[in-house]
Design an enzyme around this catalytic site. Structure first.
Site, PDB file in Angstrom:
ATOM      1  N   HIS A 160      -1.039  -4.226  -1.165  1.00 39.62           N
ATOM      2  CA  HIS A 160      -1.073  -3.410   0.051  1.00 39.62           C
ATOM      3  C   HIS A 160       0.237  -2.675   0.237  1.00 39.62           C
ATOM      4  O   HIS A 160       1.243  -3.005  -0.379  1.00 39.62           O
ATOM      5  CB  HIS A 160      -1.364  -4.294   1.270  1.00 39.62           C
ATOM      6  CG  HIS A 160      -0.333  -5.345   1.525  1.00 39.62           C
ATOM      7  ND1 HIS A 160       0.258  -5.533   2.756  1.00 39.62           N
ATOM      8  CD2 HIS A 160       0.227  -6.288   0.720  1.00 39.62           C
ATOM      9  CE1 HIS A 160       1.117  -6.537   2.692  1.00 39.62           C
ATOM     10  NE2 HIS A 160       1.116  -7.015   1.469  1.00 39.62           N
ATOM     11  N   HIS A 220      -3.996  -3.644  10.017  1.00 38.76           N
ATOM     12  CA  HIS A 220      -3.502  -3.624   8.637  1.00 38.76           C
ATOM     13  C   HIS A 220      -4.663  -3.914   7.690  1.00 38.76           C
ATOM     14  O   HIS A 220      -5.562  -4.680   8.022  1.00 38.76           O
ATOM     15  CB  HIS A 220      -2.391  -4.668   8.454  1.00 38.76           C
ATOM     16  CG  HIS A 220      -1.651  -4.520   7.170  1.00 38.76           C
ATOM     17  ND1 HIS A 220      -0.761  -3.497   6.948  1.00 38.76           N
ATOM     18  CD2 HIS A 220      -1.691  -5.241   6.018  1.00 38.76           C
ATOM     19  CE1 HIS A 220      -0.266  -3.616   5.713  1.00 38.76           C
ATOM     20  NE2 HIS A 220      -0.831  -4.664   5.130  1.00 38.76           N
ATOM     21  N   CYS A 236      -0.770   1.487   4.899  1.00 40.36           N
ATOM     22  CA  CYS A 236      -1.775   0.544   4.402  1.00 40.36           C
ATOM     23  C   CYS A 236      -3.149   1.177   4.218  1.00 40.36           C
ATOM     24  O   CYS A 236      -3.767   1.042   3.163  1.00 40.36           O
ATOM     25  CB  CYS A 236      -1.854  -0.686   5.294  1.00 40.36           C
ATOM     26  SG  CYS A 236      -2.468  -0.393   6.976  1.00 40.36           S
TER      27      CYS A 236
END
Length: 143
Positions: free
Chosen positions: A117, A105, A54
């Site tokens: 993402h 994240h 990510c």
């Protein structure tokens, strides 16, 4: 873009001068990021085509436009851009997720309550609802 050309997010990189305004730059970043949907997730990876995680994804997308972001979700939340409210989110803002103050994240806001993402090994690089996990912060990289 060469990493030597990259600048801190608080400065306007040379690449940003190629766009009529910041909205055009935001659109270009989102368009660029979306072309990698379907590519693999790889923990610690640094390739938009061969696999990344990510924070690698957000870092690599922004690097293409001359911005330097941290390599970890926590680094991006703590050191990059400025905090804004989710209600003020615009295309290109970095959404930071996690719990207990720990960012685990990140994703790039693409508009319409969606992010792009590098999700996980099963889903790879994909789009998701912005509220898929608890949001800790929203970072404005492009001012």
């Amino acid at each position: 873009k060469a990493m030597e050309e990259a600048q801190k997010p608080s400065e306007k990189p040379a690449a940003a001068a190629n766009y009529a305004d910041m909205d055009e730059l935001r659109d270009a970043i989102v368009t660029y990021a979306l072309q990698f949907v379907g590519n693999p997730y790889k923990s610690g990876g640094n390739s938009l085509t061969g696999g990344t995680d990510c924070s690698g994804f957000t870092m690599l997308i922004y690097a293409e436009f001359g911005y330097i972001l941290g390599r970890t979700p926590t680094g991006q939340m703590n050191s990059d851009g400025r905090s804004i409210s989710l209600a003020d989110a615009r295309k290109g803002d970095v959404i930071c997720y996690g719990s207990n103050g720990k960012c685990t994240h990140v994703g790039i806001y693409i508009g319409d309550n969606q992010i792009v993402h590098a999700a996980n090994k099963r889903r790879g690089i994909c789009t998701s609802s912005v509220d898929m996990e608890p949001i800790l912060d929203v970072k404005r990289i492009i001012d």
